[in-house]
Design an enzyme around this catalytic site. Structure first.
Site, PDB file in Angstrom:
ATOM      1  N   SER A 182      -7.216   2.137  -2.093  1.00  0.00           N
ATOM      2  CA  SER A 182      -6.027   1.347  -2.401  1.00  0.00           C
ATOM      3  C   SER A 182      -6.488   0.031  -3.011  1.00  0.00           C
ATOM      4  CB  SER A 182      -5.243   1.090  -1.124  1.00  0.00           C
ATOM      5  OG  SER A 182      -4.393  -0.011  -1.299  1.00  0.00           O
TER       6      SER A 182
ATOM      7  N   GLU B  59       2.180   1.734  -3.452  1.00  0.00           N
ATOM      8  CA  GLU B  59       1.093   2.221  -4.294  1.00  0.00           C
ATOM      9  C   GLU B  59       0.923   3.729  -4.077  1.00  0.00           C
ATOM     10  OE1 GLU B  59      -2.701   0.669  -3.127  1.00  0.00           O
ATOM     11  OE2 GLU B  59      -3.635   1.045  -5.073  1.00  0.00           O
TER      12      GLU B  59
ATOM     13  N   CYS C 218     -10.372  -1.425  14.711  1.00  0.00           N
ATOM     14  CA  CYS C 218     -10.747  -2.840  14.858  1.00  0.00           C
ATOM     15  C   CYS C 218     -10.887  -3.267  16.313  1.00  0.00           C
ATOM     16  CB  CYS C 218      -9.732  -3.720  14.158  1.00  0.00           C
ATOM     17  SG  CYS C 218      -9.477  -3.224  12.454  1.00  0.00           S
TER      18      CYS C 218
ATOM     19  N   GLU D 171     -16.624  -9.859   3.605  1.00  0.00           N
ATOM     20  CA  GLU D 171     -15.472  -9.707   2.710  1.00  0.00           C
ATOM     21  C   GLU D 171     -15.020 -11.062   2.165  1.00  0.00           C
ATOM     22  OE1 GLU D 171     -11.513  -7.065   3.037  1.00  0.00           O
ATOM     23  OE2 GLU D 171     -11.457  -8.819   4.328  1.00  0.00           O
TER      24      GLU D 171
ATOM     25  N   CYS E  97      -8.433  -1.674   4.058  1.00  0.00           N
ATOM     26  CA  CYS E  97      -8.433  -2.880   4.901  1.00  0.00           C
ATOM     27  C   CYS E  97      -9.785  -3.133   5.532  1.00  0.00           C
ATOM     28  CB  CYS E  97      -7.437  -2.789   6.041  1.00  0.00           C
ATOM     29  SG  CYS E  97      -6.065  -1.768   5.713  1.00  0.00           S
TER      30      CYS E  97
ATOM     31  N   GLU F 114     -14.807 -11.429  -5.652  1.00  0.00           N
ATOM     32  CA  GLU F 114     -13.411 -11.208  -6.039  1.00  0.00           C
ATOM     33  C   GLU F 114     -12.467 -12.209  -5.368  1.00  0.00           C
ATOM     34  OE1 GLU F 114     -15.472  -8.959  -4.876  1.00  0.00           O
ATOM     35  OE2 GLU F 114     -15.494  -7.180  -6.165  1.00  0.00           O
TER      36      GLU F 114
ATOM     37  N   LYS G 194     -15.824  -8.761   8.012  1.00  0.00           N
ATOM     38  CA  LYS G 194     -14.846  -9.675   7.424  1.00  0.00           C
ATOM     39  C   LYS G 194     -15.519 -10.930   6.882  1.00  0.00           C
ATOM     40  CE  LYS G 194     -11.070  -7.370   7.824  1.00  0.00           C
ATOM     41  NZ  LYS G 194     -10.283  -7.016   6.626  1.00  0.00           N
TER      42      LYS G 194
ATOM     43  N   GLU H 174       0.826  -1.209   0.000  1.00  0.00           N
ATOM     44  CA  GLU H 174       0.000   0.000   0.000  1.00  0.00           C
ATOM     45  C   GLU H 174       0.862   1.261   0.000  1.00  0.00           C
ATOM     46  OE1 GLU H 174      -3.284  -0.415   2.658  1.00  0.00           O
ATOM     47  OE2 GLU H 174      -3.925   1.666   2.435  1.00  0.00           O
TER      48      GLU H 174
END
Lengths: 634, 168, 675
Positions: free
Chosen positions: C320, C283, C504, C362, C300, C367, C359, C280
């Site tokens: 990102s 990037e 988190c 996710e 994230c 993907e 999560k 990241e």
């Protein structure tokens, strides 16, 4: 446009001048009640017949003077809807009742042309049997003190000029031009005006609190969300004298320093909505609303917001939520609306009747206002009287009047279920609708005001009065109101949402014979918890009908619970049905109609009801053509 | 084209109300008078254009009893069940109407969507109890017989309209 | 100097300091008033009526909405209050689903706890409500309306803190429910799966969806290698479930417990976080050099990602492209680990232990699914792991600490601080500063980005360049920030967003907490962890270096891109809400104008009107069917119109007219041909 006091005077003089040259004026009541009874057809018929008979029919008073014109005008509700449509003829001041379109031609010929009374449509005093020529002779009106309602039923609610001609908007102009905000608050405070919407909070004090709160923006709101089933006083005012509400709001705005306001009206009152909208529109045109009102430096914008069917929106904080476009759920106080209200700004909410009083209080002066009513509750109060009385309708009495005066004098005494006189029939009065409590024979001579009612566990509420005769089951009455509040609970706080539902269920248990002695204890405990712990006024007052009936008619509850017996025989499930053998012709109709086969019998033989099976639905009573099936105390 | 017209009307209503979330209730009132109910996809559109969540629009639409998310009949009959009317037997009228309109259990509208039957808390016509309102017209001092004939009149009128449209 | 103000609470004098309401003050007197609807992070709602206290002269008032005033005499336990509390609990229990022994909320249910605490032994009221259907459509949450007490905590946190409003009250009175719009299922609406609703829910009406059974099944399957990855925030919170203080690190105990439960390999998500830092940051350096898609947003947090996808299509490119540490780990495990172990990826079961409910969503994103196989097979929340440990009968507190497996069990402090809001930024700064300047720094802490505020900003000079950073937690704060960026009021180069308050550590998968001080202790624990570790910068992680050199190749290179990066899509907020205007005949074609947020703002309403007008004036209304759709999911290029099968982006009336004419001619030809 800047309207000054002089301009106001000019409107008044022009209007009066146009009026004085008229030959006559006919006022057709155009309140909701009379319209339902066809008063608009009567109105049209008047215009037609007058024209046809060669008289000069005037439907709108213009500047050009109509010599010898017969002015046919409409008015708001006159309160005695059950004898409508009402037609008043001026200058003779004759009141015709129950006027049908067919009567109009006769009225034109008899009264307008020949100048004689048409006796057959005059009201007849039921006691003296004498015909009454006008309101002052009719007992229903004679015992009232019409202050707020004085102009309702006289002036044309859709004509601003007429309101002005009756002295309207002078108080607002004075408040804007000659008084400071604090002076306005003080005057209202000194007069002792108390909020007519329920609790009786002193209006002047409420305004002063909002005045003292500093803010760049403040609001005033008129609470016209009158939702008590059986109460229609505010509707009467909004329909009959909408400008008085607008004027009251202008004064309130001036008093607290607000420049924007709302009239929140129940959508179920389409006529009131229409007339308030018209009044506001006209007031804008004339310069009483908008920028620099009355030529002062103050601006005041007024909007109408229609409710969407939620009784709870009558509660201040819920109303604010509703105006803001949210669910009408109340929020905790503090903060009070006068501190943080609409859009977080200081806001004053007054009820229709309160606002309508304001211009009169300023105009009449403190002494005249204080001469009405009692020391702590000066002025008058409107009531909607319904139930088992001869005369139902909208009335106005000074505070401190007694129930006896209202029930036996104004309302003409008790009736039975089918409307026949029942002199000794008085049992109770439910005052204040679902938030109020019941009053009994013991309270007939209690002077009605905010404080005395609170002491006996009732409240004036918005002023609904339901009079009940001896045949009324008080448990069922409590249940009726409980069902109402339960359905109207917003569902926010636990006590009101769950509590009203459980109270309703407990009342059902009592009415339907499932209750035990513990039921009453639970009901009472719960009612007290809901009363003390609910978030808003709706919840806090919801148990009142239960608590007050428990207080005054506990024996009736006990009869239901202990003996499974309804003293009035109104509770079907506690009733035993039987067939009178002497009357039964054995037609078998009831046998075939009984859904569960609880009736047995051969054709031609008297039938019998199997008590074990009977569910007491009452179908057999309805279908029997010989009144052979009886229900009663078991 | 009817749907198009209506949708354009919705856009207009939203615009007239300055796309302000505060005007949600007047917007819903106007939309309902256009559609006679509040269609789900229109509410989503309204939420989008006012910048509020669809859940909160749904919350408002379901809170107020005058809003409905189910299509209603052409004639909405509301029987007043305020105190005065209740005392004077409004529930008998209600039952009589259910029978007259042969409404099935749990249904409030006739299958042809001509009538919807509801109750309302108080119409303010207590002096004329029992009362009801059909769309905007109030009827007072009712009896089951009178109610019956009022419905028959509407049915006659509808039949005549039908005939006229077909004839033309 | 201002005078001291105090109140008397149950005969004890308590000083008024900053407390805005009596409830906080009563807490200060060490008395815990019962409440369902009061949360210091949310607006005062006043619905549960449990915190009633008696004030001399005022009677009963709710403590939560009463401001303390000098000299108030407060009583919290009068006979009346006690009676009322009991009645409230009875009322709630009467309509509550009473399958308490099987309810996953278990001992954390406040209703159950309160019933016990108040000694409610009997419910005197009857059940009144009918059963409502359970909504388990969401991958993250289960909604059971039968357990809802309508306190509105979920509604308020969703709208006030997250600015999402996926659920709200609907209906009225006894019919009131909390539901997604139009009564749809949760996965059909704009829920971002953050689960904060479940965190504040006092009962089991909203709960993280459990995957415990699936994990046990994998463990018991002899053919599967079950690989665990443990997220940073888990280690400072799990202990709370076993009576340890919040913030106490239990990394070693977690490793031991997972081994005991039967996990075959135990790794650390902090390892892949180190990887994330490197990818990241590079990037970012790239973007800065090219001046492209700045600010760069972190990616994230899956709740944040979905938030951008559905509300801010114009910012999707700013996210990102790095996968989150969870997904990086999943990809590595399925590819490298499977290879190392000599088994097929289908036999590696990757189980993450996460502080997070999003999560779970996710892991199920398409993907990260290949031919029906997910990179991360199951996601357990911290709570779920705790329950598995309980179920296995492991005495967690007494466990001998064990270590994670290598290589993916080795991490630096940079990977651990990912668990805190500000941690990702700080970890990136530890990398970027050295990378840009090419110099090793002795220190590693960047305390300016630390803190508990929902929105923090910092400017740092690295080499010759100034970088402005924003660190945000709570999506309501993120929305404000995005609006300010859009309007040009502010400029940032790098923006870190975590959906949950505090990051988190405050995730909805963590042991339930209501007092923010618990979260603060966890935050502290995370930074202590960092300090205790040997290395603090991701670039110093030898195993990461090794991974690049032996397997991944260049940073941001092809292999890295394949395994460590991803793409995003714009998405509808609500599914299936199209509006079709039924005009046109069977042979006509359709014109659909998008009315999704993006397009709407770009003028789709006027466009629709113009198109309709055009169609009408050209007599085309019989052959064209016009509709409004609620998203073609390319909102950044709006207004979008679909004409026939053709999607026209940046549509104007001219473009539409051209396409409609084209379609009309070809349709006409076809009609003629058919005739």
């Amino acid at each position: 446009m800047n309207l000054t006091l002089m301009g106001l005077n000019k409107i008044k003089e022009d209007y009066l001048a146009a009026q004085t040259v008229l030959a006559r004026r006919i006022i057709v009541c155009a309140g909701t009640g009379c319209i339902v009874n066809g008063s608009m057809k009567v109105y049209e018929e008047f215009v037609r017949c007058i024209k046809d008979s060669g008289l000069n029919a005037v439907v709108e008073l213009k500047k050009e003077k109509e010599e010898d014109g017969v002015f046919v005008s409409k008015s708001g509700c006159q309160g005695f809807c059950q004898i409508g449509p009402l037609v008043t003829i001026l200058p003779e001041n004759i009141l015709y009742t129950k006027v049908r379109p067919d009567d109009v031609q006769d009225i034109v010929e008899t009264t307008l042309i020949r100048g004689e009374l048409l006796n057959r449509i005059l009201y007849v005093d039921p006691d003296t049997k004498k015909p009454c020529k006008n309101q002052s002779e009719i007992p229903f009106y004679r015992k009232q003190q019409r202050f707020v309602l004085a102009n309702c039923g006289v002036i044309d609610p859709e004509d601003l000029r007429e309101y002005v001609a009756h002295g309207g908007y002078v108080s607002a102009a004075k408040a804007c031009l000659e008084m400071t905000p604090l002076e306005v608050c003080k005057r209202i405070g000194d007069a002792g005006v108390r909020g007519r919407g329920g609790g009786g909070f002193p209006t002047g004090k409420k305004w002063e609190m909002a005045l003292q709160t500093e803010s760049d923006k403040k609001y005033v709101i008129c609470n016209g969300d009158e939702g008590d089933p059986g109460a229609f006083m505010d509707m009467g005012v909004m329909e009959g004298n909408p400008h008085s509400v607008v004027e009251g709001l202008i004064i309130a705005a001036r008093a607290i320093g607000a420049d924007e306001g709302y009239v929140y009206v129940r959508a179920e009152y389409p006529l009131a909505v229409k007339r308030i909208r018209k009044a506001i529109q006209d007031a804008y045109k004339a310069g009483m609303l908008g920028r620099q009102i009355f030529g002062s430096s103050y601006n005041f914008d007024l909007h109408v917001m229609e409710g969407a069917g939620a009784f709870v929106c009558g509660e201040e904080t819920a109303m604010i939520a509703s105006i803001e476009g949210r669910r009408g759920m109340p929020s905790p106080k503090p903060p009070f609306p006068s501190q943080r209200g609409l859009w977080g700004k200081p806001t004053v909410i007054n009820n229709v009747e309160t606002l309508s009083n304001i211009p009169l209080v300023l105009a009449a002066g403190l002494d005249q206002y204080r001469s009405l009513g009692t020391h702590k509750s000066p002025g008058t109060k409107t009531f909607a009287v319904t139930g088992h009385v001869a005369n139902t309708g909208l009335i106005e009495m000074p505070f401190g009047s007694t129930l006896r005066e209202i029930v036996f004098h104004v309302a003409g005494g008790m009736t039975s279920d089918d409307g026949k006189p029942m002199n000794d029939g008085f049992k109770a009065v439910q005052i204040g609708g679902p938030s109020g409590g019941c009053l009994t024979r013991d309270h007939l001579d209690l002077p009605l005001d905010f404080d005395s009612l609170k002491q006996v566990g009732a409240m004036i509420g918005s002023g609904g009065l339901v009079v009940m005769n001896k045949n009324t089951c008080m448990v069922s009455v409590a249940r009726f109101f409980m069902r109402f509040t339960q359905e109207e609970s917003c569902g926010k706080c636990v006590l009101c949402r769950e509590g009203t539902k459980q109270m309703l269920s407990l009342l059902d248990d009592i009415i339907e014979g499932r209750a035990t002695e513990e039921t009453l204890t639970i009901l009472e405990d719960l009612a007290i918890a809901v009363q003390k712990g609910s978030l808003c006024g709706l919840g806090k007052t919801a148990p009142n009908p239960v608590l007050s009936t428990l207080r005054y008619f506990r024996d009736e509850y006990e009869a239901h619970v202990k003996h499974k017996y309804c003293p009035t025989g109104k509770c079907k499930k506690l009733t035993k049905f039987w067939i009178d053998e002497n009357l039964c012709r054995g037609c078998t109709l009831c046998v075939t109609k009984c859904a569960i086969g609880a009736i047995i019998g051969e054709k031609g033989q008297p039938h019998k009801i199997n008590q074990m099976l009977c569910r007491k639905c009452g179908t057999c009573i309805e279908v029997c053509k010989f009144q052979a099936i009886k229900g009663g105390k078991s | 084209m009817e749907t198009l017209r209506k949708f354009e009307k919705v856009c207009e209503i939203v615009d007239q109300n300055d796309r302000s979330a505060a005007r949600l209730i007047p917007i819903l009132q106007a939309v309902q008078s256009e559609y006679r109910y509040l269609p789900e996809e229109i509410l989503t559109y309204i939420a989008t254009s006012l910048g509020i969540s669809p859940a909160s629009v749904f919350g408002v639409a379901t809170f107020y009893s005058l809003f409905t998310m189910k299509p209603k009949g052409k004639y909405i009959i509301r029987i007043c069940d305020g105190t005065a009317c209740h005392v004077k037997g409004s529930m008998n009228l209600y039952e009589a109407l259910r029978n007259k309109l042969t409404l099935k259990e749990g249904a409030d509208s006739t299958p042809d969507m001509l009538f919807t039957l509801e109750t309302v808390n108080c119409l303010g016509a207590c002096g004329l109890a029992p009362a009801m309102v059909i769309n905007d017209e109030v009827f007072g001092q009712l009896t089951p017989e009178r109610v019956d004939s009022i419905i028959d009149d509407i049915l006659d009128k509808e039949e005549k309209n039908e005939f006229d449209t077909h004839g033309a | 100097m201002s005078e001291e103000r105090y109140v008397t609470i149950d005969n004890k004098t308590i000083l008024i300091e900053e407390e805005g309401n009596l409830l906080e003050l009563v807490r200060k007197a060490n008395i815990e008033l019962p409440t369902f609807c009061y949360h210091s992070e949310l607006s005062v709602y006043g619905s549960c009526r449990l915190c009633m206290v008696e004030i001399e002269g005022l009677g009963l008032v709710p403590a939560c909405s009463t401001p303390p005033a000098m000299g108030m005499k407060v009583r919290t336990n009068t006979e009346e209050i006690r009676k009322m509390r009991k009645i409230i609990v009875e009322l709630l229990l009467a309509n509550h689903n009473q399958d308490c022994p099987t309810c996953q909320k278990g001992s954390t249910c406040q209703l159950q706890a309160l019933a016990r605490r108040l000694g409610v032994s009997k419910v005197r009221f009857k059940k009144q409500n009918r059963e409502l259907p359970l909504d388990d459509s969401s991958p993250s949450l289960v909604r059971d309306p039968n357990k809802c007490v309508l306190c509105g905590d979920c509604v308020r946190i969703c709208s006030e803190v997250q600015s999402v409003g996926a659920i709200d009250f609907a209906y009225r009175g006894a019919h009131t429910v909390v539901i997604p719009s139009f009564g749809k299922e949760l996965d059909k609406v704009e829920c971002i799966n953050c689960g904060q609703c479940a965190r504040v829910c006092p009962t089991g009406a909203l709960m993280p969806k459990s995957e415990i059974e699936e994990v046990w099944k994998a463990i018991y399957d002899p053919n599967k290698v079950v690989v665990g990855q443990v997220a940073p925030a888990v280690r400072v919170a799990l202990g709370e479930m076993f009576g340890l203080e919040p913030g106490v690190t239990t990394t070693g105990q977690i490793a031991a417990a997972l081994k005991a439960i039967g996990f075959d390999k135990i790794f650390d998500t902090s390892f892949s976080a180190d990887l994330t830092v490197i990818e990241e940051s590079n990037e970012f350096i790239n973007r800065i050099q090219k001046n492209e898609n700045i600010p760069q947003f972190t990616s994230c947090c899956p709740a944040w990602v979905k938030f951008v996808e559905q509300y801010y299509p114009e910012f999707v490119n700013h996210l990102s492209t790095c996968r989150s540490p969870q997904q990086m780990f999943g990809a590595l495990a399925k590819e490298i680990l499977a290879n190392d172990l000599g088994i097929g990826p289908e036999d590696v079961v990757v189980v993450s232990i996460m502080p997070c409910t999003a999560k779970k969503f996710e892991a199920k994103r398409p993907e990260f699914n290949h031919n029906g196989m997910r990179d991360v097979d199951n996601v357990l929340t911290t709570q779920e792991l705790g329950r598995m440990i309980e179920e296995a009968g492991i005495n967690f507190r007494e466990l001998e600490p064990e270590s994670f497996h290598l290589p993916f069990g080795f991490k630096t402090g940079a990977g651990v601080i990912f668990g805190n809001s500000g941690g990702v930024s700080e970890a990136a700064l530890r990398y970027i500063t050295e990378k840009i300047t090419g110099e090793k720094r002795d220190s590693y802490e960047f305390t300016t980005v630390r803190g508990d505020n929902g929105m923090r900003e910092a400017t740092l000079t690295v080499g010759s360049k100034d970088f402005s950073l924003a660190v945000v937690n709570g999506l309501g704060n993120a929305r404000n920030l995005l609006e300010r960026i859009k309007s040009g009021d502010v400029h940032y180069d790098f923006v870190e967003v975590m959906a949950c308050p505090g990051g988190c550590v405050g995730g909805a998968g963590q042991p339930v907490y209501s007092n923010p001080s618990i979260r603060h202790k966890r935050t502290k624990g995370i930074y202590e962890n960092d300090r205790m570790l040997e290395l603090h910068k991701s670039q110093d992680n030898p195993y990461v270096t090794e991974l690049y050199s032996s397997y991944l190749g260049d940073i941001g290179g092809e292999k890295a891109h394949h395994l460590l990066h991803t793409s995003y899509k714009t998405r509808k907020r609500i599914s299936d809400e199209d509006m079709t205007f039924s005009s046109g005949d069977d042979q006509g074609f359709e014109v659909n104008v998008c009315f999704g947020t993006g397009c709407f703002l770009k003028g789709s309403q006027k466009l629709l009107r113009d198109i309709l007008e055009y169609i009408r004036s050209n007599g085309l209304h019989s052959s064209v069917k016009v509709g409004a759709s609620f998203c073609f999911e390319t909102c950044d290029r709006g207004p979008v119109v679909k004409i026939g099968d053709k999607i026209i982006e940046h549509c104007t009336l001219d473009k539409a007219r051209e396409a409609i004419e084209g379609m009309a001619t070809s349709t006409l030809k076809e009609v003629q041909r058919n005739a």
